[in-house]
Design a protein around this motif. Structure first.
Motif, PDB file in Angstrom:
ATOM      1  N   ASP A  36       0.805  -1.226   0.000  1.00  0.00           N
ATOM      2  CA  ASP A  36       0.000   0.000   0.000  1.00  0.00           C
ATOM      3  C   ASP A  36       0.838   1.276   0.000  1.00  0.00           C
ATOM      4  OD1 ASP A  36      -2.363  -1.482   0.035  1.00  0.00           O
ATOM      5  OD2 ASP A  36      -2.307  -1.654   2.225  1.00  0.00           O
ATOM      6  N   GLN A  37       2.147   1.153  -0.233  1.00  0.00           N
ATOM      7  CA  GLN A  37       3.015   2.332  -0.225  1.00  0.00           C
ATOM      8  C   GLN A  37       2.839   3.136  -1.513  1.00  0.00           C
ATOM      9  OE1 GLN A  37       5.270   3.254   2.280  1.00  0.00           O
ATOM     10  NE2 GLN A  37       4.343   1.637   3.494  1.00  0.00           N
ATOM     11  N   ASP A  38       2.875   4.456  -1.382  1.00  0.00           N
ATOM     12  CA  ASP A  38       2.801   5.286  -2.589  1.00  0.00           C
ATOM     13  C   ASP A  38       4.187   5.381  -3.235  1.00  0.00           C
ATOM     14  OD1 ASP A  38       4.077   6.890  -0.753  1.00  0.00           O
ATOM     15  OD2 ASP A  38       2.940   8.705  -1.213  1.00  0.00           O
ATOM     16  N   ASP A  39       4.242   5.995  -4.397  1.00  0.00           N
ATOM     17  CA  ASP A  39       5.489   6.047  -5.169  1.00  0.00           C
ATOM     18  C   ASP A  39       6.609   6.744  -4.410  1.00  0.00           C
ATOM     19  OD1 ASP A  39       4.024   6.462  -8.483  1.00  0.00           O
ATOM     20  OD2 ASP A  39       4.343   4.696  -7.235  1.00  0.00           O
ATOM     21  N   TYR A  40       6.300   7.856  -3.723  1.00  0.00           N
ATOM     22  CA  TYR A  40       7.355   8.576  -3.016  1.00  0.00           C
ATOM     23  C   TYR A  40       7.895   7.761  -1.841  1.00  0.00           C
ATOM     24  CZ  TYR A  40      10.143  11.915  -0.567  1.00  0.00           C
ATOM     25  OH  TYR A  40      11.202  12.521   0.051  1.00  0.00           O
ATOM     26  N   ALA A  41       7.030   7.064  -1.136  1.00  0.00           N
ATOM     27  CA  ALA A  41       7.494   6.249   0.000  1.00  0.00           C
ATOM     28  C   ALA A  41       8.427   5.141  -0.480  1.00  0.00           C
ATOM     29  CB  ALA A  41       6.303   5.663   0.745  1.00  0.00           C
ATOM     30  N   MET A  42       8.079   4.516  -1.602  1.00  0.00           N
ATOM     31  CA  MET A  42       8.942   3.468  -2.170  1.00  0.00           C
ATOM     32  C   MET A  42      10.278   4.076  -2.597  1.00  0.00           C
ATOM     33  SD  MET A  42       7.280   0.567  -2.165  1.00  0.00           S
ATOM     34  CE  MET A  42       7.784  -0.440  -3.509  1.00  0.00           C
ATOM     35  N   PHE A  43      10.203   5.218  -3.280  1.00  0.00           N
ATOM     36  CA  PHE A  43      11.418   5.904  -3.716  1.00  0.00           C
ATOM     37  C   PHE A  43      12.284   6.277  -2.525  1.00  0.00           C
ATOM     38  CE2 PHE A  43      13.295  10.161  -4.160  1.00  0.00           C
ATOM     39  CZ  PHE A  43      14.273   9.881  -5.092  1.00  0.00           C
ATOM     40  N   ASP A  44      11.665   6.815  -1.470  1.00  0.00           N
ATOM     41  CA  ASP A  44      12.394   7.248  -0.281  1.00  0.00           C
ATOM     42  C   ASP A  44      13.131   6.086   0.371  1.00  0.00           C
ATOM     43  OD1 ASP A  44      13.078   9.169   1.822  1.00  0.00           O
ATOM     44  OD2 ASP A  44      11.726   7.978   3.065  1.00  0.00           O
ATOM     45  N   ARG A  45      12.454   4.959   0.535  1.00  0.00           N
ATOM     46  CA  ARG A  45      13.094   3.793   1.156  1.00  0.00           C
ATOM     47  C   ARG A  45      14.239   3.255   0.302  1.00  0.00           C
ATOM     48  NH1 ARG A  45       9.083  -0.180   4.212  1.00  0.00           N
ATOM     49  NH2 ARG A  45       7.930   1.319   5.450  1.00  0.00           N
ATOM     50  N   ALA A  46      14.000   3.136  -0.994  1.00  0.00           N
ATOM     51  CA  ALA A  46      15.044   2.612  -1.882  1.00  0.00           C
ATOM     52  C   ALA A  46      16.238   3.567  -1.936  1.00  0.00           C
ATOM     53  CB  ALA A  46      14.482   2.377  -3.277  1.00  0.00           C
ATOM     54  N   TYR A  47      15.955   4.863  -1.958  1.00  0.00           N
ATOM     55  CA  TYR A  47      17.026   5.862  -2.001  1.00  0.00           C
ATOM     56  C   TYR A  47      17.891   5.770  -0.742  1.00  0.00           C
ATOM     57  CZ  TYR A  47      19.214  10.457  -2.586  1.00  0.00           C
ATOM     58  OH  TYR A  47      20.115  11.472  -2.730  1.00  0.00           O
ATOM     59  N   ARG A  48      17.241   5.664   0.405  1.00  0.00           N
ATOM     60  CA  ARG A  48      17.985   5.573   1.668  1.00  0.00           C
ATOM     61  C   ARG A  48      18.816   4.295   1.739  1.00  0.00           C
ATOM     62  NH1 ARG A  48      15.655   8.738   6.290  1.00  0.00           N
ATOM     63  NH2 ARG A  48      14.130  10.116   5.378  1.00  0.00           N
ATOM     64  N   LEU A  49      18.263   3.185   1.280  1.00  0.00           N
ATOM     65  CA  LEU A  49      19.027   1.937   1.277  1.00  0.00           C
ATOM     66  C   LEU A  49      20.226   2.026   0.348  1.00  0.00           C
ATOM     67  CD1 LEU A  49      16.371  -0.886   1.259  1.00  0.00           C
ATOM     68  CD2 LEU A  49      18.047  -0.385   3.022  1.00  0.00           C
ATOM     69  N   ARG A  50      20.000   2.602  -0.807  1.00  0.00           N
ATOM     70  CA  ARG A  50      21.059   2.700  -1.810  1.00  0.00           C
ATOM     71  C   ARG A  50      22.224   3.551  -1.307  1.00  0.00           C
ATOM     72  NH1 ARG A  50      19.409   4.205  -7.913  1.00  0.00           N
ATOM     73  NH2 ARG A  50      18.424   2.168  -7.828  1.00  0.00           N
TER      74      ARG A  50
END
Length: 167
Positions: free
Chosen positions: A90-104
């Motif tokens: 149920d995550q929106d696009d920005y939440a997914m982007f934010d998590r992936a960006y932080r992990l990267r």
């Protein structure tokens, strides 16, 4: 400290992480953590059990510890797949982007993965050379990879304080 992405980064083609790619990165990360956590718990439980139960010869200890580490890794992997799906569906696009960006961009996450992968590979190469009675060479390779991954995670945790997080 891990950098926080700016919402405008989503439109920047050099910094953007599309949703499907972010989904894949987050799934890979959580499955890796499930494997690392499972093998670590399996090794930390299996080693004292192996020392307590049965002969205290190195091949016997490695066989019991390897079996426990491999089982722990399988449990960790199988638990993380549905948990990740439920957390991310149920995550929106920005939440997914934010998590992936932080992990990267998280140095310690990348370092933990590198330690686990490197030591798991080294142990997987060395383990078939140890004669464990009644255990086939391929299974010894899997035992070595599982124990090695746990050793890498423990080494990372033990030395993480010496590394400065990049700004």
């Amino acid at each position: 400290m891990t950098p926080k992405p700016d919402p405008s980064d989503m439109e920047d083609p050099e910094k953007a992480i599309p949703r499907d790619m972010a989904w894949n990165e987050l799934y890979r990360h959580t499955l890796t953590k499930g494997l690392q956590g499972g093998t670590t718990v399996g090794t930390l439980v299996g080693l004292p059990y192996a020392l307590y139960k049965g002969p205290r010869a190195l091949p016997n200890i490695l066989g019991k510890t390897g079996r426990a580490a491999l089982l722990g890794g399988a449990i960790g992997l199988s638990l993380m797949a549905p948990v990740t799906y439920l957390a991310l569906k149920d995550q929106d696009d920005y939440a997914m982007f934010d998590r992936a960006y932080r992990l990267r961009h998280n140095l310690l996450q990348r370092r933990c993965d590198q330690f686990g992968a490197f030591s798991g590979s080294v142990f997987a190469v060395i383990a078939p050379l140890i004669n464990i009675p009644g255990v086939a060479p391929m299974r010894r390779t899997l035992y070595g990879a599982a124990i090695g991954t746990a050793v890498g995670v423990v080494l990372h945790v033990a030395t993480a304080g010496m590394v400065k997080e990049e700004q």
